[in-house]
Design a protein around this motif. Structure first.
Motif, PDB file in Angstrom:
ATOM      1  N   ARG A  82       2.235  -9.295   4.188  1.00  0.00           N
ATOM      2  CA  ARG A  82       1.895  -8.057   4.894  1.00  0.00           C
ATOM      3  C   ARG A  82       2.006  -8.245   6.409  1.00  0.00           C
ATOM      4  O   ARG A  82       2.461  -7.354   7.122  1.00  0.00           O
ATOM      5  N   GLU A  83       1.593  -9.414   6.890  1.00  0.00           N
ATOM      6  CA  GLU A  83       1.721  -9.732   8.318  1.00  0.00           C
ATOM      7  C   GLU A  83       3.188  -9.714   8.747  1.00  0.00           C
ATOM      8  O   GLU A  83       3.546  -9.137   9.769  1.00  0.00           O
ATOM      9  N   GLU A  84       4.021 -10.358   7.945  1.00  0.00           N
ATOM     10  CA  GLU A  84       5.454 -10.408   8.257  1.00  0.00           C
ATOM     11  C   GLU A  84       6.067  -9.014   8.184  1.00  0.00           C
ATOM     12  O   GLU A  84       6.906  -8.646   8.997  1.00  0.00           O
ATOM     13  N   ARG A  85       5.626  -8.227   7.219  1.00  0.00           N
ATOM     14  CA  ARG A  85       6.135  -6.863   7.055  1.00  0.00           C
ATOM     15  C   ARG A  85       5.871  -6.027   8.304  1.00  0.00           C
ATOM     16  O   ARG A  85       6.695  -5.231   8.707  1.00  0.00           O
ATOM     17  N   SER A  86       4.717  -6.235   8.926  1.00  0.00           N
ATOM     18  CA  SER A  86       4.363  -5.417  10.075  1.00  0.00           C
ATOM     19  C   SER A  86       4.752  -6.060  11.411  1.00  0.00           C
ATOM     20  O   SER A  86       4.594  -5.438  12.461  1.00  0.00           O
ATOM     21  N   GLN A 115      11.139  -4.508   5.937  1.00  0.00           N
ATOM     22  CA  GLN A 115      11.417  -3.380   5.041  1.00  0.00           C
ATOM     23  C   GLN A 115      11.535  -3.835   3.589  1.00  0.00           C
ATOM     24  O   GLN A 115      11.014  -3.189   2.683  1.00  0.00           O
ATOM     25  N   LEU A 116      12.171  -4.968   3.372  1.00  0.00           N
ATOM     26  CA  LEU A 116      12.319  -5.511   2.024  1.00  0.00           C
ATOM     27  C   LEU A 116      10.950  -5.832   1.422  1.00  0.00           C
ATOM     28  O   LEU A 116      10.661  -5.455   0.279  1.00  0.00           O
ATOM     29  N   ILE A 117      10.094  -6.495   2.193  1.00  0.00           N
ATOM     30  CA  ILE A 117       8.737  -6.829   1.727  1.00  0.00           C
ATOM     31  C   ILE A 117       7.981  -5.553   1.399  1.00  0.00           C
ATOM     32  O   ILE A 117       7.327  -5.453   0.353  1.00  0.00           O
ATOM     33  N   ASP A 118       8.077  -4.552   2.270  1.00  0.00           N
ATOM     34  CA  ASP A 118       7.385  -3.284   2.064  1.00  0.00           C
ATOM     35  C   ASP A 118       7.791  -2.638   0.741  1.00  0.00           C
ATOM     36  O   ASP A 118       6.941  -2.190  -0.031  1.00  0.00           O
ATOM     37  N   ILE A 170       6.324  -4.653  -2.266  1.00  0.00           N
ATOM     38  CA  ILE A 170       4.879  -4.489  -2.407  1.00  0.00           C
ATOM     39  C   ILE A 170       4.542  -3.110  -2.969  1.00  0.00           C
ATOM     40  O   ILE A 170       3.726  -2.983  -3.880  1.00  0.00           O
ATOM     41  N   LYS A 171       5.177  -2.062  -2.447  1.00  0.00           N
ATOM     42  CA  LYS A 171       4.900  -0.705  -2.927  1.00  0.00           C
ATOM     43  C   LYS A 171       5.245  -0.542  -4.403  1.00  0.00           C
ATOM     44  O   LYS A 171       4.607   0.215  -5.117  1.00  0.00           O
ATOM     45  N   GLU A 172       6.272  -1.261  -4.861  1.00  0.00           N
ATOM     46  CA  GLU A 172       6.698  -1.175  -6.259  1.00  0.00           C
ATOM     47  C   GLU A 172       5.905  -2.105  -7.172  1.00  0.00           C
ATOM     48  O   GLU A 172       6.134  -2.136  -8.373  1.00  0.00           O
ATOM     49  N   GLY A 173       4.979  -2.890  -6.577  1.00  0.00           N
ATOM     50  CA  GLY A 173       4.191  -3.830  -7.376  1.00  0.00           C
ATOM     51  C   GLY A 173       5.016  -5.000  -7.873  1.00  0.00           C
ATOM     52  O   GLY A 173       4.653  -5.667  -8.840  1.00  0.00           O
ATOM     53  N   LYS A 174       6.143  -5.260  -7.213  1.00  0.00           N
ATOM     54  CA  LYS A 174       7.040  -6.344  -7.621  1.00  0.00           C
ATOM     55  C   LYS A 174       6.802  -7.585  -6.779  1.00  0.00           C
ATOM     56  O   LYS A 174       6.153  -7.531  -5.738  1.00  0.00           O
ATOM     57  N   ILE A 175       7.352  -8.687  -7.239  1.00  0.00           N
ATOM     58  CA  ILE A 175       7.189  -9.963  -6.561  1.00  0.00           C
ATOM     59  C   ILE A 175       8.292 -10.138  -5.525  1.00  0.00           C
ATOM     60  O   ILE A 175       9.474 -10.005  -5.829  1.00  0.00           O
ATOM     61  N   VAL A 176       7.877 -10.430  -4.294  1.00  0.00           N
ATOM     62  CA  VAL A 176       8.805 -10.633  -3.175  1.00  0.00           C
ATOM     63  C   VAL A 176       9.644 -11.885  -3.457  1.00  0.00           C
ATOM     64  O   VAL A 176       9.142 -12.859  -4.024  1.00  0.00           O
ATOM     65  N   ARG A 220      -3.850   3.533  -8.048  1.00  0.00           N
ATOM     66  CA  ARG A 220      -3.790   3.285  -9.495  1.00  0.00           C
ATOM     67  C   ARG A 220      -2.362   2.999  -9.973  1.00  0.00           C
ATOM     68  O   ARG A 220      -2.137   2.076 -10.742  1.00  0.00           O
ATOM     69  N   GLU A 221      -1.389   3.776  -9.510  1.00  0.00           N
ATOM     70  CA  GLU A 221      -0.009   3.588  -9.964  1.00  0.00           C
ATOM     71  C   GLU A 221       0.515   2.193  -9.624  1.00  0.00           C
ATOM     72  O   GLU A 221       1.054   1.491 -10.493  1.00  0.00           O
ATOM     73  N   SER A 222       0.346   1.767  -8.376  1.00  0.00           N
ATOM     74  CA  SER A 222       0.793   0.422  -7.981  1.00  0.00           C
ATOM     75  C   SER A 222       0.014  -0.655  -8.724  1.00  0.00           C
ATOM     76  O   SER A 222       0.576  -1.672  -9.136  1.00  0.00           O
TER      77      SER A 222
END
Length: 175
Positions: A18-22, A30-33, A36-42, A124-126
């Protein structure tokens, strides 16, 4: 609580991501974001590079800080293989703390955290996507560590104080 009472440095894979994302100018933000939003593994290369850098910076600042509590990693086979490849001979996994808790308790706690965390994935969705990712990808890693005798399981559905009492017992036993 562990950091306050024991000589471990806490590194959260999620916090580092999250730190790197921001971070302004991050090539991976953008890739990390999206992951994370999709609940997938970076992708493993990104996460390991952030963990390794944080470990190196910690030890460079104080060579007595060489014990790490790495939170939220490895999350899948690719993470584990990447860790073993990059960190072979550089870091030893002494044991794994497995905080075992039912899905609904986890969701409720994360939703409560989401009221003040500002995290985009505390919905809830994520969270339901993250549970499916956990069952498919992370649980098998825990089972691998169990076969090596490295898993220390804690009933995380208990209160914070009860969970910490169990953690203290494990840390005191493990040295």
């Amino acid at each position: 609580m562990v950091m306050e009472n024991y000589s471990y440095t806490h590194l959260s894979a999620g916090d580092l991501l999250r730190e790197e994302r921001s971070r302004s100018g991050s090539e991976f933000g953008q890739l990390i974001d999206t992951y994370i939003k999709e609940g997938k593994i970076v992708p493993v290369e990104i996460t390991i590079s952030l963990l390794k850098k944080a470990m190196e910076e910690t030890m460079k600042a104080d060579d007595k800080n060489f014990r790490f509590l790495i939170d939220g990693f490895p999350r899948n086979q690719d993470n584990l293989q990447g860790w073993n490849h990059v960190m072979d001979g550089k870091a030893d996994v002494k044991f794994v703390l497995f905080f075992d808790c039912g899905n609904e308790v986890c969701i409720d706690r994360c939703l409560e955290r989401g009221k003040s965390s500002g995290r985009t994935d505390d919905n809830r969705e994520s969270l339901e996507k993250r549970i499916q990712t956990y069952l498919q990808s992370t649980r098998p890693i825990i089972e691998q560590y169990e076969k090596q005798g490295k898993v220390r399981t804690i009933d995380a559905s208990q209160s914070v104080d009860e969970v910490f009492a169990d953690v203290k017992n494990i840390l005191e036993k493990e040295g």
